[in-house]
Design a protein around this motif. Structure first.
Motif, PDB file in Angstrom:
ATOM      1  N   VAL A   1       0.870  -1.169   0.000  1.00  0.00           N
ATOM      2  CA  VAL A   1       0.000   0.000   0.000  1.00  0.00           C
ATOM      3  C   VAL A   1       0.908   1.220   0.000  1.00  0.00           C
ATOM      4  O   VAL A   1       1.758   1.365   0.870  1.00  0.00           O
ATOM      5  N   GLU A   2       0.736   2.076  -0.997  1.00  0.00           N
ATOM      6  CA  GLU A   2       1.553   3.277  -1.123  1.00  0.00           C
ATOM      7  C   GLU A   2       0.673   4.509  -0.955  1.00  0.00           C
ATOM      8  O   GLU A   2      -0.409   4.579  -1.525  1.00  0.00           O
ATOM      9  N   VAL A   3       1.160   5.458  -0.174  1.00  0.00           N
ATOM     10  CA  VAL A   3       0.510   6.753  -0.038  1.00  0.00           C
ATOM     11  C   VAL A   3       1.542   7.779  -0.462  1.00  0.00           C
ATOM     12  O   VAL A   3       2.669   7.772   0.021  1.00  0.00           O
ATOM     13  N   GLY A   4       1.158   8.646  -1.391  1.00  0.00           N
ATOM     14  CA  GLY A   4       2.102   9.640  -1.886  1.00  0.00           C
ATOM     15  C   GLY A   4       1.434  10.974  -2.126  1.00  0.00           C
ATOM     16  O   GLY A   4       0.210  11.081  -2.141  1.00  0.00           O
ATOM     17  N   ASP A   5       2.269  11.993  -2.287  1.00  0.00           N
ATOM     18  CA  ASP A   5       1.757  13.316  -2.639  1.00  0.00           C
ATOM     19  C   ASP A   5       2.775  13.996  -3.545  1.00  0.00           C
ATOM     20  O   ASP A   5       3.918  13.578  -3.618  1.00  0.00           O
ATOM     21  N   ASP A   6       2.321  15.032  -4.238  1.00  0.00           N
ATOM     22  CA  ASP A   6       3.229  15.768  -5.122  1.00  0.00           C
ATOM     23  C   ASP A   6       3.642  17.092  -4.485  1.00  0.00           C
ATOM     24  O   ASP A   6       3.787  18.107  -5.147  1.00  0.00           O
ATOM     25  N   GLY A   7       3.873  17.042  -3.200  1.00  0.00           N
ATOM     26  CA  GLY A   7       4.200  18.244  -2.430  1.00  0.00           C
ATOM     27  C   GLY A   7       5.675  18.536  -2.374  1.00  0.00           C
ATOM     28  O   GLY A   7       6.435  18.240  -3.292  1.00  0.00           O
TER      29      GLY A   7
ATOM     30  N   HIS B   1      15.075  10.743   8.175  1.00  0.00           N
ATOM     31  CA  HIS B   1      13.661  10.589   7.845  1.00  0.00           C
ATOM     32  C   HIS B   1      12.969   9.620   8.791  1.00  0.00           C
ATOM     33  O   HIS B   1      11.776   9.777   9.093  1.00  0.00           O
ATOM     34  N   GLU B   2      13.684   8.626   9.286  1.00  0.00           N
ATOM     35  CA  GLU B   2      13.106   7.666  10.241  1.00  0.00           C
ATOM     36  C   GLU B   2      12.710   8.338  11.558  1.00  0.00           C
ATOM     37  O   GLU B   2      11.877   7.830  12.295  1.00  0.00           O
ATOM     38  N   LEU B   3      13.286   9.492  11.861  1.00  0.00           N
ATOM     39  CA  LEU B   3      12.978  10.194  13.113  1.00  0.00           C
ATOM     40  C   LEU B   3      11.524  10.646  13.176  1.00  0.00           C
ATOM     41  O   LEU B   3      10.990  10.866  14.261  1.00  0.00           O
TER      42      LEU B   3
ATOM     43  N   GLY C   1       4.021  -6.063   9.132  1.00  0.00           N
ATOM     44  CA  GLY C   1       4.332  -5.336   7.918  1.00  0.00           C
ATOM     45  C   GLY C   1       5.590  -4.526   8.080  1.00  0.00           C
ATOM     46  O   GLY C   1       6.192  -4.485   9.150  1.00  0.00           O
ATOM     47  N   SER C   2       6.000  -3.886   7.023  1.00  0.00           N
ATOM     48  CA  SER C   2       7.161  -3.000   7.085  1.00  0.00           C
ATOM     49  C   SER C   2       6.779  -1.660   6.460  1.00  0.00           C
ATOM     50  O   SER C   2       5.840  -1.568   5.677  1.00  0.00           O
ATOM     51  N   LEU C   3       7.542  -0.656   6.822  1.00  0.00           N
ATOM     52  CA  LEU C   3       7.258   0.703   6.401  1.00  0.00           C
ATOM     53  C   LEU C   3       8.503   1.286   5.759  1.00  0.00           C
ATOM     54  O   LEU C   3       9.604   1.125   6.297  1.00  0.00           O
ATOM     55  N   ALA C   4       8.346   1.951   4.640  1.00  0.00           N
ATOM     56  CA  ALA C   4       9.478   2.583   3.971  1.00  0.00           C
ATOM     57  C   ALA C   4       9.095   3.995   3.547  1.00  0.00           C
ATOM     58  O   ALA C   4       7.962   4.222   3.130  1.00  0.00           O
ATOM     59  N   VAL C   5      10.030   4.918   3.682  1.00  0.00           N
ATOM     60  CA  VAL C   5       9.807   6.304   3.301  1.00  0.00           C
ATOM     61  C   VAL C   5      10.687   6.614   2.111  1.00  0.00           C
ATOM     62  O   VAL C   5      11.874   6.306   2.097  1.00  0.00           O
ATOM     63  N   SER C   6      10.099   7.237   1.115  1.00  0.00           N
ATOM     64  CA  SER C   6      10.851   7.687  -0.043  1.00  0.00           C
ATOM     65  C   SER C   6      10.432   9.122  -0.323  1.00  0.00           C
ATOM     66  O   SER C   6       9.240   9.430  -0.343  1.00  0.00           O
TER      67      SER C   6
END
Length: 191
Positions: free
Chosen positions: A109-115, A145-147, A181-186
């Motif tokens: 599941v991906e959540v993204g924005d163009d901000g 970013h993990e902070l 699950g796992s979480l990743a930030v990009s």
């Protein structure tokens, strides 16, 4: 051999009964985007893909809170105000995307924005002021970013009913880890 086949068929039948589409969770998101964008004074469009993706019924309820927090943060923290977007050469209307798909036996599941992307320097400065890291800490951008998942951490300048309380991203991480699950930030600055 026949018993193994029957057991496998029974197991597959039980699993198919437990599987439900993500539409029940995703269906709530446009209203959340509409409400938060109105409070923040932003113009936001939401695109949802993969509503038909099926997951275990027990996991559906555990995804509601994380997705709600992620979508609210995308609108509030991720997307710029319409005038800022225009100065950056973007459409005044921001875009929040939510996608779900199967990949290698898992559901993504991906959540993204163009901000604006994550403000790495701001996150680091706030973490220093809160004592989460030392002055001499050498962290990669990914570690910084993990902070944002640390309990009580927020980069919001002031507290509103939408954000700034430091509650949310730690809940997202905890709920995702609860369902194994796992979480990743990009992130990409300005995009």
């Amino acid at each position: 051999s026949a018993m193994e086949r029957n057991t496998r068929d029974l197991q597959e039948s039980v699993m198919s009964i437990r599987m439900v589409p993500l539409a029940s969770v995703f269906g709530r998101l446009p209203r959340i985007v509409r409400d938060v964008s109105a409070k923040c004074g932003k113009q936001v469009r939401v695109e949802i893909e993969g509503e038909e993706t099926e997951i275990d019924k027990a996991m559906v309820e555990l995804l509601v809170d994380p997705l709600t927090h992620l979508v609210r943060n995308a609108v509030d923290h991720g997307l710029e105000a319409p005038d800022e977007r225009q100065l950056a050469g973007k459409s005044q209307e921001g875009l929040v995307t939510v996608r779900a798909f199967h990949q290698g036996g898992a559901v993504v599941v991906e959540v993204g924005d163009d901000g604006r992307g994550l403000a790495t320097e701001l996150i680091r400065d706030k973490a220093l002021r809160q004592g989460l890291i030392g002055d001499d800490a050498t962290l990669t951008d990914e570690q910084i970013h993990e902070l944002i998942f640390h309990p009580g951490f927020s980069t919001a300048a002031s507290v509103f009913d939408v954000s700034g309380r430091g509650v949310g991203m730690d809940v997202v991480k905890r709920n995702i880890e609860t369902i194994k699950g796992s979480l990743a930030v990009s992130t990409e600055r300005g995009a």
